[in-house]
Write a protein that holds these residues in place. Structure first.
Motif, short mmCIF file in Angstrom:
data_model
loop_
_atom_site.label_atom_id
_atom_site.label_comp_id
_atom_site.label_asym_id
_atom_site.label_seq_id
_atom_site.Cartn_x
_atom_site.Cartn_y
_atom_site.Cartn_z
N SER A 74 28.45 55.00 42.19
CA SER A 74 29.07 55.17 40.75
C SER A 74 28.85 54.02 39.81
CB SER A 74 30.50 55.66 40.77
OG SER A 74 30.53 56.87 41.65
N LEU A 75 29.08 52.83 40.31
CA LEU A 75 29.49 51.71 39.52
C LEU A 75 28.16 50.93 39.69
CD1 LEU A 75 33.22 50.77 40.31
CD2 LEU A 75 32.22 52.28 38.34
N SER A 76 28.11 50.09 38.40
CA SER A 76 26.70 49.03 38.39
C SER A 76 27.01 47.95 37.80
CB SER A 76 25.53 49.87 38.16
OG SER A 76 25.50 50.23 36.66
N LYS A 77 26.03 47.07 37.57
CA LYS A 77 26.31 45.61 36.99
C LYS A 77 26.75 45.78 35.45
CE LYS A 77 23.78 41.33 36.03
NZ LYS A 77 22.76 40.51 36.20
N GLY A 78 27.68 44.98 35.07
CA GLY A 78 27.94 45.08 33.59
C GLY A 78 28.88 46.05 33.12
N MET A 79 29.08 47.00 34.21
CA MET A 79 30.22 48.12 33.77
C MET A 79 31.68 47.54 33.62
SD MET A 79 29.39 51.41 36.02
CE MET A 79 29.22 52.87 35.09
N ARG A 80 32.44 47.89 32.59
CA ARG A 80 33.77 47.48 32.61
C ARG A 80 34.83 48.41 33.56
NH1 ARG A 80 36.60 44.20 29.53
NH2 ARG A 80 38.77 44.76 29.12
N VAL A 81 35.35 47.89 34.47
CA VAL A 81 36.12 48.61 35.71
C VAL A 81 37.47 48.24 35.36
CG1 VAL A 81 34.23 48.85 36.88
CG2 VAL A 81 35.70 46.86 37.37
N VAL A 82 38.51 49.16 35.97
CA VAL A 82 40.05 48.93 36.14
C VAL A 82 39.99 49.02 37.79
CG1 VAL A 82 42.33 49.43 35.74
CG2 VAL A 82 40.60 49.76 33.86
N ALA A 83 40.52 47.99 38.34
CA ALA A 83 40.62 47.95 39.83
C ALA A 83 41.98 47.74 40.19
CB ALA A 83 39.55 47.04 40.60
N GLN A 84 42.62 48.31 41.23
CA GLN A 84 43.85 47.98 41.75
C GLN A 84 44.04 47.92 43.21
OE1 GLN A 84 46.85 51.12 41.27
NE2 GLN A 84 48.53 49.73 41.33
N GLY A 85 44.47 46.73 43.78
CA GLY A 85 44.49 46.52 44.97
C GLY A 85 45.33 45.35 45.54
N THR A 86 45.20 44.91 46.57
CA THR A 86 46.14 43.83 47.24
C THR A 86 45.22 42.44 47.18
OG1 THR A 86 45.65 44.39 49.43
CG2 THR A 86 47.64 45.23 48.18
N LEU A 87 45.80 41.33 47.08
CA LEU A 87 45.16 40.11 47.13
C LEU A 87 45.39 39.69 48.68
CD1 LEU A 87 46.48 37.86 44.27
CD2 LEU A 87 44.33 38.89 44.65
N ARG A 88 44.31 39.22 49.22
CA ARG A 88 44.36 38.73 50.57
C ARG A 88 43.80 37.15 50.54
NH1 ARG A 88 44.62 43.11 54.26
NH2 ARG A 88 45.65 44.96 53.12
N GLN A 89 44.22 36.24 51.15
CA GLN A 89 43.71 35.03 51.71
C GLN A 89 43.11 34.78 52.69
OE1 GLN A 89 46.52 31.62 50.09
NE2 GLN A 89 46.05 30.66 52.18
N ARG A 90 41.91 34.16 52.72
CA ARG A 90 41.21 34.11 54.08
C ARG A 90 40.81 32.47 54.10
NH1 ARG A 90 35.79 35.42 54.87
NH2 ARG A 90 35.38 36.15 53.06
N SER A 91 40.97 31.88 55.08
CA SER A 91 40.27 30.70 55.67
C SER A 91 39.12 30.70 56.55
CB SER A 91 41.55 29.74 56.16
OG SER A 91 42.55 29.59 55.20
N TYR A 92 38.35 29.65 56.15
CA TYR A 92 37.09 29.85 57.40
C TYR A 92 36.43 28.32 57.15
CZ TYR A 92 34.22 30.07 53.00
OH TYR A 92 33.62 29.74 51.80
N GLN A 93 35.70 28.14 58.29
CA GLN A 93 34.90 26.73 58.28
C GLN A 93 33.50 26.87 57.95
OE1 GLN A 93 34.90 24.54 61.97
NE2 GLN A 93 36.09 23.18 60.89
N THR A 94 32.82 26.34 57.06
CA THR A 94 31.62 26.33 56.77
C THR A 94 30.72 25.68 57.92
OG1 THR A 94 31.62 24.06 55.87
CG2 THR A 94 31.97 25.94 54.21
N ARG A 95 29.36 25.84 57.89
CA ARG A 95 28.46 25.39 58.74
C ARG A 95 28.41 23.95 59.04
NH1 ARG A 95 23.36 29.41 57.08
NH2 ARG A 95 24.57 31.10 58.15
#
Length: 182
Positions: A74-95
């Motif tokens: 349904s959605l594509s580049k450039g479309m204006r959207v309204v999104a609802q959700g939860t923030l998640r923090q994630r930690s990782y280690q690069t190569r």
């Protein structure tokens, strides 16, 4: 879930949503929303762009669901959207061994913004097995393709006068006909 940070973000998609199926069989869609603050400058009398927030987002198909697929279709580049959700923090280690932490949004609901656009909604229903079924409606274009309105469509029948919303706005609920209009 208690303690989660719920947010609503309005912005534009920076690219087409990317749909992936993981080795576990789970389906996820990833995309980025760019949200730019706009401020009115009283001295110049003009609107000016502020800082832009680029928010990485993901949405998963629910069990027997099609949420991620619906977003990708349904959605594509450039479309204006309204999104609802939860923030998640994630930690990782690069190569190369550097520790990184990112904040992402796990989307629970999303749709096109109708501020400067229109949309055509194609409702999906479920059959007895939990599989998505378009209920007689075309998968795209919003055109009904059946001979008669499908029984699964709640908007196909006239309102039931005894239903809780059947008399909404009637004179019984808001007073007599003698009252002036607003």
């Amino acid at each position: 879930m208690a303690g989660e940070t719920n947010i609503t973000v309005t912005g534009n998609l920076t690219g087409d949503p990317e749909l992936r199926t993981l080795p576990s069989g789970a389906t996820v869609v990833s995309f980025t929303i760019a949200s730019t603050a706009r401020n009115y400058n009283r001295q110049t009398g003009q609107w000016e762009n502020g800082d832009t927030l680029f928010l990485n987002c993901s949405a998963w198909n629910q069990p027997n669901g099609t949420f991620a697929n619906n977003i990708a279709q349904s959605l594509s580049k450039g479309m204006r959207v309204v999104a609802q959700g939860t923030l998640r923090q994630r930690s990782y280690q690069t190569r190369d061994g550097q520790n990184r932490t990112i904040v992402e949004m796990r989307v629970s609901d999303i749709g096109p913004s109708l501020l400067r656009a229109t949309a055509s909604v194609n409702r999906q229903t479920r059959d007895g097995s939990g599989n998505a079924n378009n209920g007689g409606f075309a998968p795209s274009g919003g055109t009904y393709t059946g001979g008669s309105t499908p029984a699964a469509d709640p908007w196909s029948a006239p309102a039931n006068e005894n239903a809780s919303f059947g008399s909404f706005g009637s004179n019984d609920e808001f007073g007599s006909e003698d009252m002036p209009e607003f």
